[in-house]
Write an enzyme that holds these catalytic residues in place. Sequence first.
Site, mmCIF file in Angstrom:
data_model
loop_
_atom_site.group_PDB
_atom_site.id
_atom_site.type_symbol
_atom_site.label_atom_id
_atom_site.label_comp_id
_atom_site.label_asym_id
_atom_site.label_seq_id
_atom_site.Cartn_x
_atom_site.Cartn_y
_atom_site.Cartn_z
ATOM 1 N N ASP A 23 -64.380 -18.557 -38.678
ATOM 2 C CA ASP A 23 -63.160 -18.826 -37.905
ATOM 3 C C ASP A 23 -63.458 -19.332 -36.490
ATOM 4 O OD1 ASP A 23 -60.422 -18.944 -37.546
ATOM 5 O OD2 ASP A 23 -60.255 -16.839 -36.915
ATOM 6 N N ASN A 43 -53.856 -21.567 -45.725
ATOM 7 C CA ASN A 43 -54.216 -22.690 -44.853
ATOM 8 C C ASN A 43 -53.498 -23.999 -45.207
ATOM 9 O OD1 ASN A 43 -57.630 -21.522 -44.330
ATOM 10 N ND2 ASN A 43 -55.888 -21.310 -42.964
HETATM 11 C C1 IPE Z 1 -59.080 -17.297 -42.076
HETATM 12 O O1 IPE Z 1 -58.854 -17.902 -40.863
HETATM 13 C C2 IPE Z 1 -59.431 -18.328 -43.101
HETATM 14 C C3 IPE Z 1 -60.693 -19.034 -42.895
HETATM 15 C C4 IPE Z 1 -61.551 -18.857 -41.913
HETATM 16 C C5 IPE Z 1 -60.979 -20.011 -43.886
HETATM 17 P P1 IPE Z 1 -57.404 -18.297 -40.353
HETATM 18 O O2 IPE Z 1 -57.602 -18.988 -39.054
HETATM 19 O O3 IPE Z 1 -56.672 -19.024 -41.399
HETATM 20 O O4 IPE Z 1 -56.720 -16.870 -40.155
HETATM 21 P P2 IPE Z 1 -55.497 -16.424 -39.248
HETATM 22 O O5 IPE Z 1 -54.377 -17.388 -39.477
HETATM 23 O O6 IPE Z 1 -55.982 -16.467 -37.828
HETATM 24 O O7 IPE Z 1 -55.200 -15.019 -39.678
HETATM 25 C C1 IPE Z 2 -61.498 -21.850 -39.443
HETATM 26 O O1 IPE Z 2 -61.218 -22.303 -38.163
HETATM 27 C C2 IPE Z 2 -61.494 -22.956 -40.479
HETATM 28 C C3 IPE Z 2 -60.345 -22.921 -41.395
HETATM 29 C C4 IPE Z 2 -59.442 -21.997 -41.439
HETATM 30 C C5 IPE Z 2 -60.238 -24.026 -42.339
HETATM 31 P P1 IPE Z 2 -59.736 -22.476 -37.661
HETATM 32 O O2 IPE Z 2 -59.257 -23.839 -38.009
HETATM 33 O O3 IPE Z 2 -58.872 -21.356 -38.135
HETATM 34 O O4 IPE Z 2 -59.936 -22.385 -36.086
HETATM 35 P P2 IPE Z 2 -58.973 -21.648 -35.066
HETATM 36 O O5 IPE Z 2 -58.858 -20.233 -35.528
HETATM 37 O O6 IPE Z 2 -57.667 -22.369 -35.081
HETATM 38 O O7 IPE Z 2 -59.693 -21.772 -33.757
HETATM 39 MG MG MG Z 3 -58.433 -19.526 -37.382
#
Ligand code: IPE
Ligand code: IPE
Ligand code: MG
Length: 250
Positions: A29, A77
């Site tokens: 993340d 996502n």
């Molecule tokens: C969890 O991260 C999913 C992945 C890292 C693939 P998210 O960024 O989607 O989670 P939330 O929305 O902060 O809970």
């Molecule tokens: C994790 O990084 C990757 C996916 C969930 C695909 P994020 O895209 O959630 O990055 P932040 O949390 O918005 O910084």
């Molecule tokens: Mg994230």
Amino acid sequence: MTAVLFTKKKTKIDRSQRVLPVHVGIIMDGNGRWAKKRGLPRQAGHQVGASNFRKITRYCQRIGIKYLTVYAFSTENWKRPKEEVEALMNLFYDYLVEALRDFREDNIRVTFIGDMSAFSPKLQELMVETMELSADKTSMQLNIAMNYGGRDELLRAVKAISNEVAAGALQESDITAEVVSDHLYTAGQPDPDLIIRPSGEYRTSNFLLWQSAYAEYVFMDDILWPDFSTENLEEALDEYARRHRRFGGV
Ligand code: IPE
Ligand code: IPE
Ligand code: MG
């Protein structure tokens, strides 16, 4: 230095003597925030995050981790803007082609966990090919969670088990925790011992809900996934070695 939630005074760990987790989970993340901090589009963060995934995976294999599960794309996502989802799908395709070449060299067996049917036929084909080509690899099992959600996985298991009961193949009284585990994407694999989440979010976001019942969590709040280094991983492994696991016993 990387912070870990709620730790007491840290004891020094001798890495040559340290007990390693058998199965490590990583919630990759913080890509979006990494890009934003640099004035770049979120996609740029995903790009660097993907190349870091390759580096950390190879490192885990080298140090002797036997199972690694990485969270790459959740069932939630898809809610993101269309351009970001599209960029991620393109990245998955391009990236898999390259990364899988390395993993083959490293003797890594790759499995995708999640509902693959939502992806384009071209991407699904590549995923299936990857699993087939690596099926006989033995040094590490890599699970890539894509369109994965713990609730979705449990719902599928519940439905599959009810179908077996309805068909008379299984008795209700034979449904044990093991039967449930056997109906998950991770069937046959040990539960995760350690789950690491960088980026400062202290939640599971639907990752391995059933399997993580007794996992040790390490939340690292001053590092975003694209910057997550092998030393950050080592620090999480040190923290794991400091934990005293009881599994409900004494
Ligand atoms: C969890 O991260 C999913 C992945 C890292 C693939 P998210 O960024 O989607 O989670 P939330 O929305 O902060 O809970
Ligand atoms: C994790 O990084 C990757 C996916 C969930 C695909 P994020 O895209 O959630 O990055 P932040 O949390 O918005 O910084
Ligand atoms: Mg994230």
